[in-house]
Scaffold this motif. Structure first.
Motif, mmCIF file in Angstrom:
data_model
loop_
_atom_site.group_PDB
_atom_site.id
_atom_site.type_symbol
_atom_site.label_atom_id
_atom_site.label_comp_id
_atom_site.label_asym_id
_atom_site.label_seq_id
_atom_site.Cartn_x
_atom_site.Cartn_y
_atom_site.Cartn_z
ATOM 1 N N LEU A 278 0.196 13.697 14.440
ATOM 2 C CA LEU A 278 -0.110 15.120 14.588
ATOM 3 C C LEU A 278 0.558 15.851 13.653
ATOM 4 O O LEU A 278 1.655 16.094 13.995
ATOM 5 C CB LEU A 278 0.072 15.640 15.999
ATOM 6 N N THR A 279 0.135 16.068 12.447
ATOM 7 C CA THR A 279 0.863 16.839 11.588
ATOM 8 C C THR A 279 0.533 18.332 11.529
ATOM 9 O O THR A 279 -0.376 18.725 12.173
ATOM 10 C CB THR A 279 0.276 16.325 9.901
ATOM 11 N N PRO A 280 1.323 19.065 10.767
ATOM 12 C CA PRO A 280 1.089 20.634 10.775
ATOM 13 C C PRO A 280 -0.405 20.973 10.248
ATOM 14 O O PRO A 280 -0.777 21.925 10.609
ATOM 15 C CB PRO A 280 2.115 21.178 9.877
ATOM 16 N N GLN A 281 -0.834 19.949 9.613
ATOM 17 C CA GLN A 281 -2.260 20.258 9.117
ATOM 18 C C GLN A 281 -3.365 19.996 9.976
ATOM 19 O O GLN A 281 -4.632 20.247 9.760
ATOM 20 C CB GLN A 281 -2.401 19.637 7.673
ATOM 21 N N GLY A 282 -3.092 19.058 10.899
ATOM 22 C CA GLY A 282 -3.850 18.736 12.085
ATOM 23 C C GLY A 282 -3.654 17.127 12.219
ATOM 24 O O GLY A 282 -2.853 16.570 11.436
ATOM 25 N N LEU B 78 0.868 -1.171 -0.195
ATOM 26 C CA LEU B 78 0.094 0.043 0.105
ATOM 27 C C LEU B 78 0.845 1.276 0.068
ATOM 28 O O LEU B 78 1.946 1.340 0.807
ATOM 29 C CB LEU B 78 -0.787 -0.112 1.222
ATOM 30 N N VAL B 79 0.757 2.074 -0.982
ATOM 31 C CA VAL B 79 1.512 3.499 -1.120
ATOM 32 C C VAL B 79 0.793 4.383 -0.240
ATOM 33 O O VAL B 79 -0.415 4.900 -0.805
ATOM 34 C CB VAL B 79 1.974 3.703 -2.640
ATOM 35 N N MET B 80 1.348 5.244 0.404
ATOM 36 C CA MET B 80 0.427 6.300 1.088
ATOM 37 C C MET B 80 1.357 7.687 1.047
ATOM 38 O O MET B 80 2.676 7.641 0.889
ATOM 39 C CB MET B 80 0.774 6.023 2.570
ATOM 40 N N GLN B 81 0.808 8.726 1.194
ATOM 41 C CA GLN B 81 1.367 10.268 1.332
ATOM 42 C C GLN B 81 2.218 9.901 2.662
ATOM 43 O O GLN B 81 1.733 9.189 3.846
ATOM 44 C CB GLN B 81 0.369 10.979 1.548
ATOM 45 N N ARG B 82 3.529 10.407 2.761
ATOM 46 C CA ARG B 82 4.298 10.502 3.826
ATOM 47 C C ARG B 82 3.888 11.644 4.664
ATOM 48 O O ARG B 82 3.833 12.822 4.414
ATOM 49 C CB ARG B 82 5.738 10.523 3.319
ATOM 50 N N LEU B 83 3.648 11.244 5.979
ATOM 51 C CA LEU B 83 3.221 12.532 6.725
ATOM 52 C C LEU B 83 4.275 13.035 7.658
ATOM 53 O O LEU B 83 5.109 12.152 7.972
ATOM 54 C CB LEU B 83 2.285 11.722 7.784
ATOM 55 N N SER B 84 4.357 14.270 8.057
ATOM 56 C CA SER B 84 5.286 14.745 8.824
ATOM 57 C C SER B 84 4.819 14.968 10.096
ATOM 58 O O SER B 84 3.339 15.436 10.338
ATOM 59 C CB SER B 84 5.996 16.110 8.537
ATOM 60 N N GLY B 85 5.347 14.905 11.211
ATOM 61 C CA GLY B 85 4.965 15.158 12.631
ATOM 62 C C GLY B 85 4.989 13.839 13.673
ATOM 63 O O GLY B 85 5.347 12.771 13.039
ATOM 64 N N MET B 86 4.797 13.950 14.799
ATOM 65 C CA MET B 86 4.850 12.803 15.782
ATOM 66 C C MET B 86 3.554 12.225 15.673
ATOM 67 O O MET B 86 2.389 12.662 15.564
ATOM 68 C CB MET B 86 5.150 13.463 17.314
ATOM 69 N N THR B 87 3.789 10.846 16.474
ATOM 70 C CA THR B 87 2.414 10.224 16.574
ATOM 71 C C THR B 87 1.684 10.748 18.038
ATOM 72 O O THR B 87 2.651 11.381 18.784
ATOM 73 C CB THR B 87 2.676 8.676 16.881
ATOM 74 N N MET B 88 0.505 10.488 18.350
ATOM 75 C CA MET B 88 0.108 11.044 19.518
ATOM 76 C C MET B 88 1.039 10.479 20.849
ATOM 77 O O MET B 88 0.949 11.121 21.406
ATOM 78 C CB MET B 88 -1.058 10.727 19.577
#
Length: 220
Positions: A124-128, A62-72
């Motif tokens: 928790l990304t910069p976009q939410g 499964l190919v996904m968008q790479r997210l930036s940010g910490m996990t909760m």
């Protein structure tokens, strides 16, 4: 598609960096991801915060968008977010998810259920906040999803010493913000967890105690 370094690993899959701002989630057992891709695409179309997703070249990819940010979880451990806010945020996400009509079921009371909803699966990304790992998604009564989320937190509080205190605090916050958990949903969640092949014997053995922790927390 050039597969890069290993950037994450879970109980059933490994995540590799790709060279185009995406990641490859590869299930070790070769599980078919067709349903997972369909659910995530359906939710994204309706504004729910999930990563963009594409099918890979193999059944278990499964190919996904790479997210930036910490996990909760990382944010909680590092003091970036309080347990009270984490429980509130989890509740908000569950409510948003359960406001979306089911994709397949014709039962008007059914919704899409994540069924593995916990702080490690919220980034928790910069976009939410974004919710990941939809491999266990199904359709059914929303209360089952809430009960499962509470049960997973309770198990973590009892079996993972490094996050025990935090997990108890998040569980307490979650239960305060939820509309309540019905006993039948909690029993079904326990039954599903008991047959989950990725859980350790210790985790399965603590299920009754986890249910008791939830009922005690609700009553406190």
């Amino acid at each position: 598609m050039q597969i890069g370094e290993l950037v994450g690993a879970g109980r059933t899959a490994d995540v590799f960096a790709l060279d185009d701002g995406r990641v490859l989630r590869r299930y070790r057992g070769g599980d078919d991801v067709t349903g997972e891709v369909a659910v995530m695409a359906y939710l994204a179309e309706r504004g729910f915060p999930v990563p963009a997703v594409w099918p890979g070249t193999a059944a278990g990819d499964l190919v996904m968008q790479r997210l930036s940010g910490m996990t909760m979880v990382e944010a909680l451990v590092n003091g970036v977010i309080t347990a009270e806010r984490a429980g509130e945020m989890l509740t908000e996400l569950l409510r948003r998810l359960h406001a979306i009509p089911a994709r397949l079921s014709t039962d008007p009371g059914h919704r899409i259920l994540h069924l593995d909803f916990h702080p490690e699966n919220v980034v928790l990304t910069p976009q939410g906040p974004m919710v990941i790992d939809w491999a266990t998604a199904a359709e059914g009564p929303p209360g089952l999803d809430s009960a499962m989320a509470a049960l997973i937190l309770a198990q973590a509080a009892l079996t993972v010493p490094t996050v025990s205190v935090v997990a108890r605090a998040v569980l307490s916050s979650l239960l305060r913000h939820l509309d309540g958990i019905e006993e039948e949903h909690l029993e079904e969640a326990k039954g599903r967890r008991a047959t989950n092949p990725t859980l350790s014997p210790d985790e399965v053995g603590k299920l009754d105690e986890a249910v008791s922790l939830i009922t005690e927390t609700v009553g406190s």
